[in-house]
Design an enzyme around this catalytic site. Structure first.
Site, PDB file in Angstrom:
ATOM      1  N   CYS A  93       0.735  -1.313   0.006  1.00 25.85           N
ATOM      2  CA  CYS A  93      -0.019  -0.078   0.087  1.00 25.85           C
ATOM      3  C   CYS A  93       1.008   1.411  -0.132  1.00 25.85           C
ATOM      4  O   CYS A  93       1.726   1.534   1.226  1.00 25.85           O
ATOM      5  CB  CYS A  93      -0.952   0.086   1.174  1.00 25.85           C
ATOM      6  SG  CYS A  93      -1.889   1.231   1.321  1.00 25.85           S
ATOM      7  N   VAL A  94       0.796   1.909  -1.109  1.00 23.84           N
ATOM      8  CA  VAL A  94       1.577   3.387  -1.094  1.00 23.84           C
ATOM      9  C   VAL A  94       1.363   4.309  -0.303  1.00 23.84           C
ATOM     10  O   VAL A  94       1.759   5.271   0.240  1.00 23.84           O
ATOM     11  CB  VAL A  94       1.748   3.671  -2.585  1.00 23.84           C
ATOM     12  CG1 VAL A  94       2.348   2.761  -3.441  1.00 23.84           C
ATOM     13  CG2 VAL A  94       0.191   3.959  -3.120  1.00 23.84           C
TER      14      VAL A  94
END
Length: 228
Positions: A65-66
């Site tokens: 998850c950025v």
């Protein structure tokens, strides 16, 4: 953001001689050898993958998850899932409050102040609508994955496996699909009352997962014992 998604123990070795528990050992697509990470110098447990951003293997890796700058894996998937649920509910609640503020006459003194507030409400609402839609689609996607007991990576791998199986005249089935209720327990924990609570309740060590084949083998063994 700070929770560990689950890491492979430094001395992990797959037990290929364990004929009692019938564990599934995932193998490479080419060569048929056990999956081995050349970067971590470790064998990969089932459902684990190497994250090039975190620079390590993650147990039951779903995705990186950025927005959180962290991987979503075995140990923190439930926390991620509940976070998305809360984020969507918060957006919907805020949107309802904004719509109510626009439709109800607030009887304010000063038309300039009232017009300024309405502008802020409208802009906020326009931002919340696409955000709520995006979170709704994202939550729906992960509900589907949870019900199927799949990760995002396994979904795309399963599409490829299904196409290959159809070409060979076979039918592909996800080995970790235990049924809707069992899948939910596996991912969200055994206590239904805590499914939406922000507490960590993952099941198992993440090195081995129960499969549909376990039940089939157990049923076959029980039938053989009864016959004997």
């Amino acid at each position: 953001m700070r929770s560990d998604p689950g890491r492979v123990p430094p001395h992990y070795q797959p037990d290929i001689e364990d004929t009692r528990n019938f564990p599934i050992h995932e193998i490479k697509r080419k060569g048929g050898d056990l999956r081995y990470c050349k970067k971590c110098l470790l064998y990969k447990p089932p459902r684990s993958h190497h994250c090039r951003i975190c620079k390590r293997c993650v147990l039951r890796m779903d995705h990186h998850c950025v927005w959180m700058n962290n991987c979503v894996g075995h140990a923190n998937y439930k926390a991620f899932f509940v976070f998305v649920v809360y984020a969507l509910l918060s957006c919907l609640y805020s949107l309802i409050l904004l719509v109510g503020s626009l439709t109800v006459d607030t009887q304010k003194d000063g038309q300039q102040s009232e017009g300024s507030d309405r502008t802020v409400y409208i802009i906020s609402g326009l931002l919340l609508i696409p955000l709520s839609m995006a979170l709704g689609v994202f939550l729906g996607w992960h509900i589907y994955l949870t019900v199927q007991n799949k990760t995002t990576i396994e979904y795309y791998e399963g599409v490829r496996a299904m196409l290959l199986a159809e070409q060979g005249g076979n039918v592909y089935s996800h080995p970790y699909d235990l049924g809707v209720y069992e899948n939910l327990i596996t991912v969200l924990g055994p206590n239904i009352l805590c499914w939406v609570c922000p507490v960590s309740s993952y099941v198992g060590s993440g090195l081995r997962f129960r499969t549909a084949y376990d039940d089939a083998i157990g049923l076959t063994s029980a039938t053989s014992a009864t016959s004997s």
